[in-house]
Scaffold this active site. Sequence first.
Site, PDB file in Angstrom:
ATOM      1  N   ASP A   1       0.821  -1.227   0.000  1.00  0.00           N
ATOM      2  CA  ASP A   1       0.000   0.000   0.000  1.00  0.00           C
ATOM      3  C   ASP A   1       0.850   1.270   0.000  1.00  0.00           C
ATOM      4  O   ASP A   1       0.455   2.289   0.561  1.00  0.00           O
ATOM      5  CB  ASP A   1      -0.952   0.024   1.211  1.00  0.00           C
ATOM      6  CG  ASP A   1      -1.768  -1.235   1.298  1.00  0.00           C
ATOM      7  OD1 ASP A   1      -2.301  -1.652   0.257  1.00  0.00           O
ATOM      8  OD2 ASP A   1      -1.874  -1.816   2.391  1.00  0.00           O
TER       9      ASP A   1
ATOM     10  N   GLY B   1      -4.214  -4.740  -4.259  1.00  0.00           N
ATOM     11  CA  GLY B   1      -5.233  -3.768  -4.631  1.00  0.00           C
ATOM     12  C   GLY B   1      -4.545  -2.486  -5.016  1.00  0.00           C
ATOM     13  O   GLY B   1      -3.860  -1.882  -4.206  1.00  0.00           O
ATOM     14  N   HIS B   2      -4.641  -2.104  -6.263  1.00  0.00           N
ATOM     15  CA  HIS B   2      -4.017  -0.875  -6.717  1.00  0.00           C
ATOM     16  C   HIS B   2      -5.094   0.147  -7.019  1.00  0.00           C
ATOM     17  O   HIS B   2      -5.963  -0.100  -7.848  1.00  0.00           O
ATOM     18  CB  HIS B   2      -3.197  -1.119  -7.991  1.00  0.00           C
ATOM     19  CG  HIS B   2      -1.987  -1.969  -7.753  1.00  0.00           C
ATOM     20  ND1 HIS B   2      -1.208  -2.464  -8.756  1.00  0.00           N
ATOM     21  CD2 HIS B   2      -1.435  -2.385  -6.603  1.00  0.00           C
ATOM     22  CE1 HIS B   2      -0.220  -3.161  -8.227  1.00  0.00           C
ATOM     23  NE2 HIS B   2      -0.348  -3.133  -6.923  1.00  0.00           N
TER      24      HIS B   2
ATOM     25  N   GLN C   1       2.041  -6.190  -3.077  1.00  0.00           N
ATOM     26  CA  GLN C   1       2.374  -6.230  -1.641  1.00  0.00           C
ATOM     27  C   GLN C   1       3.668  -5.433  -1.401  1.00  0.00           C
ATOM     28  O   GLN C   1       3.905  -4.463  -2.104  1.00  0.00           O
ATOM     29  CB  GLN C   1       2.496  -7.673  -1.126  1.00  0.00           C
ATOM     30  CG  GLN C   1       1.173  -8.408  -1.013  1.00  0.00           C
ATOM     31  CD  GLN C   1       0.744  -9.056  -2.311  1.00  0.00           C
ATOM     32  OE1 GLN C   1       1.508  -9.712  -2.965  1.00  0.00           O
ATOM     33  NE2 GLN C   1      -0.523  -8.889  -2.671  1.00  0.00           N
TER      34      GLN C   1
ATOM     35  N   LYS D   1       2.124   2.069  -5.178  1.00  0.00           N
ATOM     36  CA  LYS D   1       2.804   1.573  -6.385  1.00  0.00           C
ATOM     37  C   LYS D   1       1.964   1.777  -7.637  1.00  0.00           C
ATOM     38  O   LYS D   1       2.476   2.120  -8.687  1.00  0.00           O
ATOM     39  CB  LYS D   1       3.099   0.070  -6.258  1.00  0.00           C
ATOM     40  CG  LYS D   1       4.067  -0.275  -5.162  1.00  0.00           C
ATOM     41  CD  LYS D   1       4.291  -1.777  -5.073  1.00  0.00           C
ATOM     42  CE  LYS D   1       3.114  -2.561  -4.548  1.00  0.00           C
ATOM     43  NZ  LYS D   1       2.716  -2.270  -3.181  1.00  0.00           N
TER      44      LYS D   1
END
Length: 434
Positions: free
Chosen positions: A10, A37-38, A224, A13
């Site tokens: 988080d 999750g992006h 991650q 990225k």
Amino acid sequence: MVVVGNQWGDEGKGKVVDWLTEQAQGVVRFQGGHNAGHTLVINGHKTALQLIPSGIMRPGVACFIGNGVVVDPEHLMLEIGRLEAAGVEVRGRLRISESCPLVLPSHVALDLARESSRESRGLGKIGTTGKGIGPAYEDKVARRALRLQDLKHPQRLRDKLRETLDLHNFMLRAYLHAAEVEFEPTLQRLLELAETVVPLLADVGHLIHLGHGRGDRLLFEGAQGTLLDIDHGTYPFVTSSNCVAGNAAAGSGVGPGYLHYVLGITKAYTTRVGSGPFPSELPIDEPGSVGHHLHTVGQERGTVTGRPRRCGWLDAAALKRANIINATTGQCITKLDVLDGLAEIRVCVGYTLDGRDVDILPLDGDDIARCVPRYESLPGWSASTAGLTRWAQLPLAARSYLERIAELSGTPIAMVSTGPDREHTIVLQHPFEG
Ligand code: IMP
């Protein structure tokens, strides 16, 4: 170029990969699954991607899912459908390694049942995303995983699924006292999904090799973060894959010579979702406290699970470890603007562990849990840095903070992100020109 998270994930990225993709011809995912999750904000519109590389938001960019990624075909189709409904062209540009292990519904059942079992036995949850990622990697290493290539062979798929589900159901029933997963509906659904997934399968390593030969700029997108790495993270409170830069090669089917530059993404403070040690953690519940400020101003909530993220000061001793493991060429500091308005900024420069001073994150999770952080105090700044695009516009104190991060963590600052939009970016050294 490889982009990896330097902390517990988080770090932002997705935004950085999206920004860099303007100059790339291809983006490659090499580990993890839809536990990632992006969040991207493009023209003020928020998009969350979990499995598909962030490059998909740039028309014309090729997207690859490498062999190191575990793929839930149900989720894959859902994500493709969502993007297509938003007018994004996906199928012509997305190629997936046929060697990717599958994430099955029984992996999800095992993941959830294991977490409950840990809790009821007083071991404490890992705090997984509940997407079946750990059990899917276990099957890969145990050499019994179904792989995407099996979707091309219905009889082989049937046989392997039978074998695997027998084992999963035995564990679910006898050991975890949880509901079993039915064989026939699982098989039928996989056969249905195969029709749309199989045309996307390819020899990804070879395609990357060909692109490299043409002089394409390729971006390997980590998911991650380094401290969640299965080997190098705060074990056992980690994810089940190698998130570090070195795995970009093994997880996509090419050698390390194809990687060139490693960009470590470092949030200007620290966050973590799920359980596990976090030396520089601050309480987030008390209004007016720094922890509360980071949590609320930074909108620190998990993209996948919606859980509140734990927050704390930047940990330079942990960063030092990450920059060694990744051989980071440059760092991009993200969310700097979240620190605007704090009178004092602290940086953890090392720890006291059992009466001794340590200046790099220890390797044993139990030791990390006993680490008492040692802080250095720096002056904060009151002016807003939100949306700034040039180094010279930054308040002097913000520049000093960034320079101190580079010094303490051992890697220069290449970029600074000052807000969620593509344009909110300061470039000191463009990674593609590094
Ligand atoms: P799993 O990857 O679902 O097995 O979860 C293992 C640990 O990794 C948990 O602490 C999760 O919160 C964490 N984790 C997994 N994916 C992400 C991510 O994309 N960002 C931050 N933490 C993650």
